[in-house]
Design a protein around this motif. Sequence first.
Motif, PDB file in Angstrom:
ATOM      1  N   PRO A  97       9.331  36.549  -2.128  1.00  0.00           N
ATOM      2  CA  PRO A  97       9.872  37.301  -3.265  1.00  0.00           C
ATOM      3  C   PRO A  97       8.828  38.293  -3.778  1.00  0.00           C
ATOM      4  CG  PRO A  97       9.934  34.910  -3.643  1.00  0.00           C
ATOM      5  CD  PRO A  97       9.075  35.139  -2.448  1.00  0.00           C
TER       6      PRO A  97
ATOM      7  N   PRO B  87       9.167  40.187  -7.276  1.00  0.00           N
ATOM      8  CA  PRO B  87      10.048  40.574  -8.394  1.00  0.00           C
ATOM      9  C   PRO B  87       9.620  41.829  -9.139  1.00  0.00           C
ATOM     10  CG  PRO B  87       9.331  38.276  -8.599  1.00  0.00           C
ATOM     11  CD  PRO B  87       8.537  38.881  -7.488  1.00  0.00           C
TER      12      PRO B  87
ATOM     13  N   GLN C   3      11.461  44.020   1.537  1.00  0.00           N
ATOM     14  CA  GLN C   3      11.996  42.985   2.438  1.00  0.00           C
ATOM     15  C   GLN C   3      12.093  43.517   3.870  1.00  0.00           C
ATOM     16  OE1 GLN C   3      15.707  42.282   0.194  1.00  0.00           O
ATOM     17  NE2 GLN C   3      15.213  40.107   0.328  1.00  0.00           N
TER      18      GLN C   3
END
Length: 299
Positions: free
Chosen positions: A73, A75, A84
């Motif tokens: 992750p 964020p 990603q």
Amino acid sequence: MHVVLGATGNTGHVVAKTLLSRGQKVRVVGRSAERLQPLAAEGAEIFVGDATDGPALTRAFKGAESAYVMVPPNPSSSDFRAFQDRVSDAIAAAVQNSGIKNVVSLSSIGADKPSGTGPVVGLYNLEQKLNSIDRVNVLHLRAGYFMENTLPQVAVIRMVGSVSGPIRPDLKLPMIATRDIGAAAADALLLDEIQGKQTRELLGQRDIDYTEVATIIGKAIGKPSLGYIQAPDEQLRLAMMQMGMSANFVGLILEMAGALNSGYMKALEPRSASNTTPTSFETFVEEAFAPAYREQAAA
Ligand SMILES: NC(=O)c1ccc[n+]([C@@H]2O[C@H](COP(=O)([O-])OP(=O)(O)OC[C@H]3O[C@@H](n4cnc5c(N)ncnc54)[C@H](OP(=O)(O)O)[C@@H]3O)[C@@H](O)[C@H]2O)c1
């Protein structure tokens, strides 16, 4: 030799520790030697590198039989989907160029869909990239909704007096503890029986909705009347950005919540012994949520 990405994280550290405890050779990958040190103390070989760096991951995978791979992750990223894709490109290049034979990847329910599921689109892409590499055996573990996603509710309960989020109060979700994912991934690597390209869902101990989540948490923290409120997206957008998430990341999380609420993103396998895992939400709350709540309350 097994290589473990994200080895200091929720699932990766369980994969690494489980393999080490069974006498396996393990190379753990992370961005900091210091954070990986506890695993080195248990016998792991440390590899410091970034998951977006294909040549570094190729070196990390060299000489190993198998790897556990995941997309971390991020964020605070202003373009999380691009991040990603950089990670899945790097992983695919490393799998292709290192000659590794077996891969277990951390994916998600909803990774069957190419769009409309927020961050899970990045896992769809990871699956597709790995599936296009010929000689490698790949098992995609499509995990349900992490029980750990409820941990930010520690602060929410203290601020607003209820559990609150974007999910419908009556939506039954296959909630899973990350340690069960780590254990399943380690088992898959140990059994060495991955053939071709496969997916397997991991659906936790049972399906559970946020109304029941609030009841179980309330009982454990001495607030028996604790309830759940589904908050409007705009209110949540601000609150999540105040918690340090980028506007881009929050947008993706809200898209995923919408996809869950509408039923577009869901588990595809009927529940069975092979996709059910042991840790109940009650156990998770007792061992992780309630201690975190008490710690914050004390502070
Ligand atoms: N939340 C859900 O409900 C859900 C459901 C299904 C699937 N998933 C997927 O599960 C995955 C998260 O798994 P997790 O909880 O095990 O992860 P995690 O604990 O959040 O993170 C794993 C580790 O990745 C490392 N990391 C972060 N950025 C990195 C980078 N640029 N390069 C190398 N390493 C990096 C970090 O270690 P260092 O800081 O030590 O480097 C971190 O400890 C995501 O792909 C998510 O989409 C989530």
